[in-house]
Write a protein that holds these residues in place. Structure first.
Motif, PDB file in Angstrom:
ATOM      1  N   GLU A 142     -61.607  15.454-121.743  1.00 50.60           N
ATOM      2  CA  GLU A 142     -61.934  16.884-121.632  1.00 50.60           C
ATOM      3  C   GLU A 142     -60.853  17.632-120.857  1.00 50.60           C
ATOM      4  O   GLU A 142     -60.467  18.749-121.203  1.00 50.60           O
ATOM      5  N   ALA A 146     -58.650  20.622-122.129  1.00 52.80           N
ATOM      6  CA  ALA A 146     -58.708  21.901-121.399  1.00 52.80           C
ATOM      7  C   ALA A 146     -57.314  22.401-121.049  1.00 52.80           C
ATOM      8  O   ALA A 146     -57.076  23.604-120.951  1.00 52.80           O
ATOM      9  N   ARG A 184     -64.102  23.325-130.379  1.00 54.98           N
ATOM     10  CA  ARG A 184     -64.735  24.637-130.187  1.00 54.98           C
ATOM     11  C   ARG A 184     -64.696  25.027-128.712  1.00 54.98           C
ATOM     12  O   ARG A 184     -64.362  26.149-128.352  1.00 54.98           O
ATOM     13  N   GLU A 185     -65.030  24.072-127.860  1.00 55.72           N
ATOM     14  CA  GLU A 185     -65.107  24.351-126.420  1.00 55.72           C
ATOM     15  C   GLU A 185     -63.772  24.846-125.868  1.00 55.72           C
ATOM     16  O   GLU A 185     -63.730  25.673-124.964  1.00 55.72           O
ATOM     17  N   TYR A 186     -62.674  24.301-126.395  1.00 54.30           N
ATOM     18  CA  TYR A 186     -61.367  24.643-125.827  1.00 54.30           C
ATOM     19  C   TYR A 186     -60.499  25.451-126.775  1.00 54.30           C
ATOM     20  O   TYR A 186     -59.287  25.548-126.573  1.00 54.30           O
ATOM     21  N   ASP A 187     -61.107  26.053-127.812  1.00 54.62           N
ATOM     22  CA  ASP A 187     -60.370  26.912-128.751  1.00 54.62           C
ATOM     23  C   ASP A 187     -59.154  26.195-129.338  1.00 54.62           C
ATOM     24  O   ASP A 187     -58.037  26.731-129.336  1.00 54.62           O
TER      25      ASP A 187
ATOM     26  N   HIS B  57     -70.942  28.889-118.153  1.00 53.14           N
ATOM     27  CA  HIS B  57     -69.985  28.557-119.211  1.00 53.14           C
ATOM     28  C   HIS B  57     -68.990  29.709-119.372  1.00 53.14           C
ATOM     29  O   HIS B  57     -69.340  30.863-119.171  1.00 53.14           O
ATOM     30  N   HIS B  58     -67.770  29.355-119.771  1.00 49.85           N
ATOM     31  CA  HIS B  58     -66.753  30.406-119.893  1.00 49.85           C
ATOM     32  C   HIS B  58     -67.076  31.431-120.982  1.00 49.85           C
ATOM     33  O   HIS B  58     -66.555  32.532-120.951  1.00 49.85           O
ATOM     34  N   ARG B  62     -66.494  36.038-121.481  1.00 48.22           N
ATOM     35  CA  ARG B  62     -65.615  36.663-122.473  1.00 48.22           C
ATOM     36  C   ARG B  62     -66.433  37.324-123.572  1.00 48.22           C
ATOM     37  O   ARG B  62     -67.572  36.931-123.839  1.00 48.22           O
ATOM     38  N   ASP B 132     -58.485  30.241-120.290  1.00 52.13           N
ATOM     39  CA  ASP B 132     -57.797  28.943-120.366  1.00 52.13           C
ATOM     40  C   ASP B 132     -57.703  28.281-118.999  1.00 52.13           C
ATOM     41  O   ASP B 132     -57.916  27.078-118.855  1.00 52.13           O
ATOM     42  N   ARG B 135     -61.384  27.141-117.372  1.00 54.20           N
ATOM     43  CA  ARG B 135     -62.044  25.938-117.907  1.00 54.20           C
ATOM     44  C   ARG B 135     -61.201  24.714-117.592  1.00 54.20           C
ATOM     45  O   ARG B 135     -61.718  23.608-117.464  1.00 54.20           O
ATOM     46  N   MET B 136     -59.907  24.933-117.425  1.00 48.64           N
ATOM     47  CA  MET B 136     -59.052  23.825-116.998  1.00 48.64           C
ATOM     48  C   MET B 136     -59.380  23.435-115.548  1.00 48.64           C
ATOM     49  O   MET B 136     -59.450  22.242-115.233  1.00 48.64           O
ATOM     50  N   ARG B 138     -62.252  23.819-114.037  1.00 40.87           N
ATOM     51  CA  ARG B 138     -63.560  23.136-114.097  1.00 40.87           C
ATOM     52  C   ARG B 138     -63.381  21.676-114.505  1.00 40.87           C
ATOM     53  O   ARG B 138     -63.918  20.771-113.865  1.00 40.87           O
ATOM     54  N   GLU B 139     -62.596  21.444-115.556  1.00 38.82           N
ATOM     55  CA  GLU B 139     -62.406  20.085-116.045  1.00 38.82           C
ATOM     56  C   GLU B 139     -61.552  19.254-115.095  1.00 38.82           C
ATOM     57  O   GLU B 139     -61.744  18.053-114.974  1.00 38.82           O
TER      58      GLU B 139
END
Lengths: 397, 397
Positions: A142, A146, A184-187, B57-58, B62, B132, B135-136, B138-139
């Motif tokens: 993940e 990410a 999907r989660e990370y485009d 959630h991101h 957005r 971007d 979420r990076m 977070r991960e």
């Protein structure tokens, strides 16, 4: 007069089944049974490929030991074994001050990755071993995904699976299921992701029926998996792998499923081993020790011809534990032990949630029916461990 | 005869409000309005600390631009601006072959992290910047926590937040909310986790009311946060940070919230800037260019005395966009522009989901009431963007 002390090391399939058997067979005053395990839970090795891909939560692959063992009859110690002293008949634990004395010892300490001397593998690859390792693999993947939208390096979304045996193929199957959601989660466009399965042997799933192997390969290839067969990995680096011939495959994630060997503790105890595994006698005893039993991935059982060992599976470990529970009960009552005889019931390999291939009894199957059978097999283990109530609590079809 | 071309760069608070204003004020044939943004979505900067901690959630931070802009009236181009040529009155895009011509240019390209020359910060720290990056983050944190059970290194579960300004404190508040869940997920005792907030200034939240600051610090300390105040970070390494005096704090995660500067593209265009930000005139125009407007984090607006610039916030950017939308409509109709005047409505800083501190109007508030106000402010932005329907779809109280 004191009762015999039975110490079981490891709450894997073998150890847990032995404990369950003793719990059922023995009365309170017949023996003092102690089960030692480093975690408070048993993990379901045959399901670890799911949390490793992120298709199921790791809690679905573990069961609290105190939920399936009657701790009034079996003493449970949560600790790590640091050494086994066969002469003194005692086991040293990490936290325990006093060594643990035994009259009968059951060793079911599982396996460690076999790297076949491949350079850098232990340092740079990830291994589907236990709960800690599989949730780490999930998070590793993940994290790499990410990072991709900002860093745009293809290796971040390239996953190399080393080994196309049972675990490797099942893991690739889960990855295929997981990718659409992860993208999907990370485009990330799904078609940019690479899953490369590398195998040194000339076929995927060596030893499996060829027709079923073809079915699996065709299905996984249709989902974009690349297979490199007859291709030994020569080195694993921080950047990926280098295969025979010198070609480099850049990948931020390398998961090694190429094989296992016995736990080093067994070797260190002085028992004779082959790759850390003990060739046991018909009663699962270690050579030279009448009171030491070895089962599961720590043991080697040869087939009828005595030519090849059975592969280490949950199935054989479970049968060993069932046999040993009865034999130990007989032994302390002065009765006869019965030799262990492995009865293979068949093998099913899942390819994600909806596909599988396998042989059950004499019947070959592929597709939805095989996937259904796989779930039935998983439920059977829950039933053996905790009866219908555990099946209802933890099982899903 | 061709209509005037208005090009808006960036769909942040300022750019989006300008576009919304033009969409409302102008008829189809009065101007050709183009909005350029590198993503297909607007992100809600004031909420980014939540996905960065993993508490939301991101996707909650957005909104698809085509959901809030009428693309029949405003042309939307998803692309990245690579340069601005003020002499030729054109903008170069990454994918577009032809430069984009404009008569009026609106620059709302946001900010970049200001590192104040701290060594290693850009290379080793993480930044709460956009979808971007959060979420990076977070991960990244999840991956470090996932590694802890096997590697047992304390730095894996130590998080340093650099900067105790608005974003820093809000982020620390979210982390505090997130930790119990994260620790359960990875079997880590909560008390082992360290969250260290480091600030060079002599106080947390410089400029905020002292009583409210004390409330925030006391609350966060009660949750285990360590504050290092008057403590400049001198270097950020792969292992953590080194603060003034040479003390090292080992941490696998360093998140820098210490400040922002303007987007480098603006500097590179030749417009005079201070730390990449343009000191605009009363109509938000760049010095020397009557047809170039700058807003949001790219702009500097001084307070009434002309002594200090207002801090860059979503609030001021929104008001600038509202003002500019009307002014541009007036301008192309040959009317008069009205000077921009910032009207601060107050500020609320969240401390996780249930706590906050703030000043709204003249009223100081802390605790649940402030947390409620924070949510009302968030909903107001959704309402401005997409009316009641967007509030119902994306909002939560």
């Amino acid at each position: 007069m004191s009762v015999p002390k039975i110490v079981i090391l490891g709450a894997g399939y073998g150890g847990l089944m032995t404990a369950k058997g003793l719990q059922k067979e023995l009365n309170y005053n017949e023996a003092e049974v102690t089960l030692v395990n480093q975690n408070s839970y048993h993990y379901i090795t045959t399901k670890l490929h799911e949390p490793a891909a992120g298709t199921a939560h790791h809690d679905h692959a573990r069961i609290a030991i105190e939920d399936v063992i009657n701790t009034k009859k079996i003493k449970f110690i949560r600790d790590r074994v640091t050494s086994i002293n066969l002469q003194q008949k005692e086991v040293q634990l990490e936290k325990g001050d006093e060594p643990l004395k035994y009259d009968y010892l059951v060793i079911g300490l599982g396996s460690a990755p076999e790297t076949f001397g491949i350079k850098g593998l232990l340092e740079n690859a990830l291994f589907i071993r236990n709960i800690d390792s599989v949730r780490m693999i999930r998070e590793h993947i993940e994290y790499m995904f990410a990072r991709y939208p900002s860093e745009k390096k293809e290796e971040l979304i390239t996953i190399v699976v080393g080994g196309a045996g049972f675990t490797g193929i099942e893991y690739v199957g889960e990855l295929v299921d997981r990718m659409p959601e992860l993208c999907r989660e990370y485009d990330i466009p799904l078609e940019k992701v690479r899953i490369v399965n590398i195998e040194a042997a000339p076929t995927v799933l060596p030893g499996f029926d060829k027709e079923l192997v073809d079915y699996a390969v065709k299905y996984l290839e249709s989902k974009g998996v690349e297979f490199l067969i007859s291709t030994p990995i020569e080195e694993c680096t921080q950047d990926g792998v280098i295969v025979k011939g010198g070609k480099e495959i850049k990948a931020s994630t390398v998961v090694w499923t190429g094989g296992v060997r016995g736990n080093k503790l067994v070797e260190d105890s002085g028992i004779e081993t082959m790759r850390g595994r003990v060739k046991v006698d018909e009663f699962l005893r270690a050579p030279g020790y009448d009171n030491v039993f070895v089962l599961g991935d720590s043991s080697l059982v040869f087939n009828e011809d005595g030519e090849r060992p059975y592969p280490p599976t949950a199935q054989i470990a479970t049968q060993q534990g069932q046999c040993l529970g009865k034999n130990l009960a007989a032994l302390i009552r002065g009765g006869e032990m019965k030799p262990f005889k492995y009865e293979p019931k068949g093998t099913v390999a899942s390819l994600g949630r909806k596909e599988a291939i396998g042989v059950v009894g004499n019947k070959k199957m592929a597709g939805g029916m095989a996937a259904f059978m796989k779930k039935v097999i998983d439920l059977r283990w829950l039933f053996l461990l905790g009866g219908v109530s555990l099946v209802l609590r933890k099982g899903k079809l």
